[in-house]
Design a protein around this motif. Structure first.
Motif, PDB file in Angstrom:
ATOM      1  N   MET A   1       0.766  -1.378  -0.259  1.00 57.43           N
ATOM      2  CA  MET A   1      -0.194   0.152  -0.355  1.00 57.43           C
ATOM      3  C   MET A   1       1.375   1.327   0.186  1.00 57.43           C
ATOM      4  O   MET A   1       1.882   1.424   0.863  1.00 57.43           O
ATOM      5  N   LEU A   2       0.587   2.508  -0.109  1.00 53.98           N
ATOM      6  CA  LEU A   2       1.125   3.322  -0.995  1.00 53.98           C
ATOM      7  C   LEU A   2       1.240   4.426   0.687  1.00 53.98           C
ATOM      8  O   LEU A   2       2.411   4.919   0.379  1.00 53.98           O
ATOM      9  N   PHE A   3      -0.126   3.921   1.289  1.00 46.39           N
ATOM     10  CA  PHE A   3      -0.120   5.110   2.727  1.00 46.39           C
ATOM     11  C   PHE A   3       0.693   4.380   3.412  1.00 46.39           C
ATOM     12  O   PHE A   3       0.299   4.555   4.556  1.00 46.39           O
ATOM     13  N   ASP A   4       0.987   2.990   3.278  1.00 46.61           N
ATOM     14  CA  ASP A   4       2.353   2.349   4.614  1.00 46.61           C
ATOM     15  C   ASP A   4       3.417   2.949   5.221  1.00 46.61           C
ATOM     16  O   ASP A   4       3.987   3.689   3.958  1.00 46.61           O
ATOM     17  N   GLU A   5       2.952   3.282   6.140  1.00 46.27           N
ATOM     18  CA  GLU A   5       4.449   4.570   6.795  1.00 46.27           C
ATOM     19  C   GLU A   5       5.939   3.820   6.973  1.00 46.27           C
ATOM     20  O   GLU A   5       6.855   4.164   7.359  1.00 46.27           O
ATOM     21  N   ASP A   6       5.910   2.499   7.164  1.00 43.90           N
ATOM     22  CA  ASP A   6       6.830   1.860   6.637  1.00 43.90           C
ATOM     23  C   ASP A   6       7.662   2.491   6.354  1.00 43.90           C
ATOM     24  O   ASP A   6       7.295   2.086   5.000  1.00 43.90           O
ATOM     25  N   PHE A  14       6.125   1.340  -4.122  1.00 43.61           N
ATOM     26  CA  PHE A  14       6.702   2.122  -4.199  1.00 43.61           C
ATOM     27  C   PHE A  14       6.365   2.561  -5.558  1.00 43.61           C
ATOM     28  O   PHE A  14       6.321   2.324  -6.682  1.00 43.61           O
ATOM     29  N   PHE A  15       6.519   4.078  -4.927  1.00 51.61           N
ATOM     30  CA  PHE A  15       5.078   5.037  -6.577  1.00 51.61           C
ATOM     31  C   PHE A  15       7.258   5.647  -7.084  1.00 51.61           C
ATOM     32  O   PHE A  15       7.757   6.158  -6.860  1.00 51.61           O
ATOM     33  N   ILE A 225       0.453  15.163  -6.234  1.00 49.65           N
ATOM     34  CA  ILE A 225      -0.773  14.469  -6.736  1.00 49.65           C
ATOM     35  C   ILE A 225      -1.687  13.840  -7.033  1.00 49.65           C
ATOM     36  O   ILE A 225      -2.364  12.919  -6.375  1.00 49.65           O
ATOM     37  N   ASN A 226      -0.659  13.171  -7.767  1.00 46.80           N
ATOM     38  CA  ASN A 226      -1.068  11.406  -8.928  1.00 46.80           C
ATOM     39  C   ASN A 226      -1.107  10.595  -7.781  1.00 46.80           C
ATOM     40  O   ASN A 226      -1.810   9.722  -7.381  1.00 46.80           O
ATOM     41  N   PHE A 227      -0.265  10.813  -6.601  1.00 49.56           N
ATOM     42  CA  PHE A 227       0.572   9.755  -5.834  1.00 49.56           C
ATOM     43  C   PHE A 227      -0.524   9.617  -4.563  1.00 49.56           C
ATOM     44  O   PHE A 227      -1.265   8.713  -3.953  1.00 49.56           O
ATOM     45  N   ARG A 230      -3.704   8.445  -5.996  1.00 51.95           N
ATOM     46  CA  ARG A 230      -3.483   6.569  -6.611  1.00 51.95           C
ATOM     47  C   ARG A 230      -3.429   6.115  -4.806  1.00 51.95           C
ATOM     48  O   ARG A 230      -3.923   4.895  -4.608  1.00 51.95           O
ATOM     49  N   GLY A 231      -3.230   6.677  -3.527  1.00 48.71           N
ATOM     50  CA  GLY A 231      -3.409   5.605  -2.161  1.00 48.71           C
ATOM     51  C   GLY A 231      -4.973   5.551  -2.080  1.00 48.71           C
ATOM     52  O   GLY A 231      -4.724   5.184  -1.502  1.00 48.71           O
ATOM     53  N   PHE A 232      -5.291   7.379  -1.934  1.00 46.99           N
ATOM     54  CA  PHE A 232      -6.814   7.002  -1.635  1.00 46.99           C
ATOM     55  C   PHE A 232      -7.423   6.196  -2.340  1.00 46.99           C
ATOM     56  O   PHE A 232      -8.163   5.220  -2.121  1.00 46.99           O
TER      57      PHE A 232
END
Ligand SMILES: Nc1ncnc2c1ncn2[C@@H]1O[C@H](COP(=O)(O)OP(=O)(O)OP(=O)(O)O)[C@@H](O)[C@H]1O
Ligand SMILES: [Mg+2]
Length: 374
Positions: A1-6, A14-15, A225-227, A230-232
């Motif tokens: 997941m893009l919003f994974d904070e690890d 990886f974006f 913004i794209n990042f 996509r994360g949302f």
């Protein structure tokens, strides 16, 4: 997941950053000996390194030098011995490294048993550092025979400068003698890492060696913004354009903060609410505060400089008079010069030329907010 904070491990999470991936991977494939991965805090250095290592499948040892420093408060033979033992146990349990055990068995002080590897220092903690040399030699020999380059990573390598052990000598030794090993050093305090290595310093063991650099830049507005979009999307949430635009205005292309913002918006149900930005700054500044404490321990003048800049007193003379007003004693120009230069080398401030005058800026918006609210 893009919003994974690890720290990211898998290229799927990886974006973008294809060019950086290619650059780092290419350098390793070519067999470059010394590679620096540079960029300000939370820009994605550790993630880039992990993602590339996982793509390559070469054997590697990863030393989180900042983590060791924070855990033990120093980098001495004891902490080295701890990290060697921990790392070696991790690697020999992987299939890739199975035959490495035979090579390790030849290193006296390393005991191999069915439960794992133990480094026996014979009661002498200061033997930890020489053992690291032996371990790397064994690794080099094994890599050569297997036909696979081994990679040693010192993440946040500038922290090695706090050690009395001669890490620069160790790095030079690897560079000159261990042909099957590549070194990656990352650094958020870019200038300090360069100073530590001393490639241009005739007194340094590494003087004149060649190194390859990968520098991570901030995301552009559009990429940011794209990042976020996509994360949302991964949570099936559709934020409004205004919401994304405003967040991106505040977070300045630092991917770590964008992740932080995404997480908070999802976890606290704040998508499309302005509160999410405020909450990102409040929670983010808790992290930054801890980092600043470490900085202020080095000199309280760093605090005054950052306060001055955050109060919009950004010129040299304004900063100087601010410090004097706090300390009520004189401050020499060379002393101020050195402090400002160090903050630049740490990537915390940057020098600008405005209307023919030199001014200083705090690079990170959440750091600036934290200083304003200390
Ligand atoms: N390309 C990326 N795509 C998605 N998330 C990323 C990317 N790069 C970094 N991140 C995320 O950003 C945050 C910071 O990343 P990372 O820890 O790798 O950066 P860093 O530069 O090593 O930071 P530090 O200077 O604090 O060590 C983490 O939450 C990570 O998951
Ligand atoms: Mg990192």
């Amino acid at each position: 997941m893009l919003f994974d904070e690890d720290v990211k491990e898998d290229v799927k999470d990886f974006f973008n950053r294809e060019e950086d991936i290619d650059s780092l991977r290419g350098a390793l494939v070519e067999g470059r000996k010394l590679i620096l991965v540079l960029g300000i805090r939370r820009i994605g250095k550790s993630s880039l390194i992990r993602v590339v290592l996982n793509l390559m499948k070469n054997p590697y040892i990863y030393f989180d030098v900042r983590g060791i420093y924070q855990k033990y408060n120093f980098i001495n033979s004891y902490s080295i011995y701890q990290m060697v033992e921990e790392n070696v146990n991790k690697i020999v349990s992987s299939k890739l490294w199975r035959r490495f055990k035979e090579y390790l068995g030849r290193v006296s002080s390393i005991e191999i048993s069915p439960t794992g590897i133990r480094v026996d220092l014979g009661g002498k903690v200061n033997r930890g550092f020489p053992i690291l040399y032996r371990l790397l030699e064994a690794m080099d020999e094994w890599s050569g025979n297997e036909g696979r380059r081994a990679i040693i990573v010192f993440d946040e390598g500038q922290y090695l400068r706090y050690s009395r052990l001669n890490f620069r000598g160790l790095i030079a030794y690897i560079y000159d003698n261990l042909k099957n090993i590549s070194l990656i050093l990352s650094g958020s305090e870019v200038g300090l890492l360069h100073d530590f290595l001393g490639i241009d310093n005739p007194k340094s063991e590494l003087y004149g060696r060649y190194y390859y650099e990968v520098t991570l830049e901030r995301l552009s507005r559009e990429e940011s913004i794209n990042f976020l979009r996509r994360g949302f999307e991964e949570y099936r949430v559709k934020p409004s354009n205004e919401f994304l635009e405003e967040a991106v205005n505040y977070l300045n292309g630092v991917i770590g903060w964008l992740v932080f913002f995404g997480r908070i918006s999802i976890d606290k149900n704040l998508v499309n609410k302005r509160e999410s930005i405020m909450e990102t700054f409040i929670q983010g500044s808790k992290l930054v505060r801890r980092e600043l404490e470490e900085l202020f321990q080095r000199s309280r003048r760093y605090r005054y400089i950052l306060e001055s800049i955050s109060l919009n007193r950004r010129r040299w003379s304004e900063i100087k008079s601010y410090i004097i007003s706090k300390e009520l004693q004189p401050l020499s120009d060379p002393a101020l010069h050195e402090l400002l230069l160090n903050l630049q080398k740490m990537g915390i401030i940057e020098k600008k030329h405005e209307d023919g005058e030199v001014t200083y800026n705090i690079t990170d918006s959440i750091l600036k907010y934290t200083i304003q609210n200390l």
